[in-house]
Design an enzyme around this catalytic site. Structure first.
Site, PDB file in Angstrom:
ATOM      1  N   GLY A  26      -6.442   1.001   5.212  1.00  0.00           N
ATOM      2  CA  GLY A  26      -5.879  -0.283   5.605  1.00  0.00           C
ATOM      3  C   GLY A  26      -6.788  -1.871   5.394  1.00  0.00           C
ATOM      4  O   GLY A  26      -6.549  -2.719   5.228  1.00  0.00           O
ATOM      5  N   ASP A  27      -7.176  -1.628   6.593  1.00  0.00           N
ATOM      6  CA  ASP A  27      -8.107  -2.877   7.008  1.00  0.00           C
ATOM      7  C   ASP A  27      -9.251  -2.753   6.259  1.00  0.00           C
ATOM      8  O   ASP A  27     -10.221  -4.217   5.576  1.00  0.00           O
ATOM      9  CB  ASP A  27      -8.566  -2.644   8.486  1.00  0.00           C
ATOM     10  CG  ASP A  27      -7.795  -2.459   9.696  1.00  0.00           C
ATOM     11  OD1 ASP A  27      -6.306  -3.334   9.215  1.00  0.00           O
ATOM     12  OD2 ASP A  27      -7.907  -1.856  10.645  1.00  0.00           O
ATOM     13  N   GLY A  62      -1.797   4.660  -3.923  1.00  0.00           N
ATOM     14  CA  GLY A  62      -2.151   3.919  -4.428  1.00  0.00           C
ATOM     15  C   GLY A  62      -1.480   2.509  -4.053  1.00  0.00           C
ATOM     16  O   GLY A  62      -1.925   2.206  -3.062  1.00  0.00           O
ATOM     17  N   GLY A 121      -0.574   4.212   0.205  1.00  0.00           N
ATOM     18  CA  GLY A 121      -0.963   5.195   0.676  1.00  0.00           C
ATOM     19  C   GLY A 121      -2.247   6.113  -1.131  1.00  0.00           C
ATOM     20  O   GLY A 121      -2.859   5.263  -1.444  1.00  0.00           O
ATOM     21  N   SER A 161       0.991  -1.107   0.374  1.00  0.00           N
ATOM     22  CA  SER A 161       0.239  -0.114   0.376  1.00  0.00           C
ATOM     23  C   SER A 161       0.905   1.628  -0.267  1.00  0.00           C
ATOM     24  O   SER A 161       2.061   1.388   0.756  1.00  0.00           O
ATOM     25  CB  SER A 161      -0.414  -0.165   1.372  1.00  0.00           C
ATOM     26  OG  SER A 161      -1.545   1.405   1.261  1.00  0.00           O
TER      27      SER A 161
END
Length: 310
Positions: free
Chosen positions: A252-253, A226, A223, A221
């Site tokens: 993120g989850d 992308g 942020g 990831s």
């Protein structure tokens, strides 16, 4: 079904303040509170996306009762091991004038060997009924650093597809069991690789060298920029639209939840990555942590691009 495992569940509180002056009394006018810990954020978003999910892990004390009651009210079934002590409270303070987020994370309860054994027995039964099992978050006191490796082996032996989302030594030890997918952020990826990725080509080469044949799917990831993904030998670049960000904690989850839902639904890699990115971006639009509106996800799906990266 998808099972999420949260070893260090929490009550997540978010305070929204016009300013957060250090060393002064500040009254909170707006707040949210949810059952949290990374795995429970994943479970909640899976539920919001319309997929069946089961939450497992450890809870303790009055905080643990609150977590279970909150999940019940949200329609999320759960099968926790109950432990002594109190499940933790995690506080996120949003300074709206500075657009900053400050997190205060309690350590959580200490876990015994007997309770670890009970979790392993529960996990075997849950994994046998699950298409995907997601292990997420930090380790509470009392559990060995290689516990995720043990749990991954149990879930894989029951035929489940296994995700691992943690960091530090817990991640390094868990990799030894060969999870089917990992999702480090950029900082975690640099720590794993021992160096900054540089350009995209450098990142992909470093990830390919690191993952080898152990891990078939890795998503890094980036942020708001992308993500990069290695998926069974293929490279992908994921681009997301610019949105008015409210709170990135839990994005993120939510990304992992979208990935789990799409994979459990039998979708291909591009569709899995697209739904994951849409869910992660939708979370950033919300004040609550680990929360999406399905309409936002649907709208964002058409704005996410997933491209072959060679």
């Amino acid at each position: 079904m998808i099972t999420t495992v949260t070893l260090n569940a929490a009550i997540d509180k978010t305070y929204y303040l016009p300013r957060f002056p250090i060393g002064q009394v500040t009254r909170v006018s707006n707040m949210s509170v949810d059952a949290g810990g990374k795995g429970l954020n994943v479970a909640r978003v899976i539920k919001q996306l319309g997929f069946p999910v089961m939450a497992a892990g450890f809870v303790g004390g009055y905080n643990g009762q609150y977590i279970e009651n909150t999940l019940k009210q949200s329609g999320i079934p759960h099968d926790f091991v109950h432990v002594d002590g109190e499940s933790r409270i995690c506080l996120n303070i949003i300074d709206e004038s500075a657009a900053t987020s400050s997190e205060l994370l309690e350590p959580g309860p200490s876990i015994t060997e007997e309770q670890i054994g009970e979790l392993k027995r529960k996990l075997a039964g849950l994994a046998a009924r699950s298409r995907v099992v997601c292990f997420s978050g930090s380790l509470p006191a009392g559990v060995p650093l290689d516990i995720y490796a043990d749990l991954i082996r149990i879930a894989k032996a029951e035929g489940a597809f296994v995700f691992l989302d943690t960091s530090g030594e817990a991640l390094r030890c868990g990799l030894e069991a060969g999870p089917c997918l990992i999702k480090p952020n950029e900082e975690e990826a640099i720590a794993l690789l021992g160096k900054a990725g540089g350009g995209e080509e450098d990142y992909f080469r470093a990830l390919e060298d690191f993952c080898g044949n152990r891990i078939s799917r890795t998503v890094v990831s980036l942020g708001g920029s992308g993500a990069l993904a290695l998926w069974e030998g293929s490279r992908y670049r994921i681009r997301i639209p610019a949105v008015p960000v409210v709170n990135t904690v839990g994005s993120g989850d939510a990304f992992l939840a979208g990935m789990a839902a799409a994979l459990a639904d039998g979708r291909g890699p591009e569709d899995c990555l697209r739904l994951a990115a849409a869910a992660g971006t939708a979370n950033a639009l919300q004040r609550r942590t680990g929360w999406v509106e399905p309409a936002d996800v649907d709208n964002l799906l058409g704005l996410v691009t997933v491209e072959s990266a060679g």
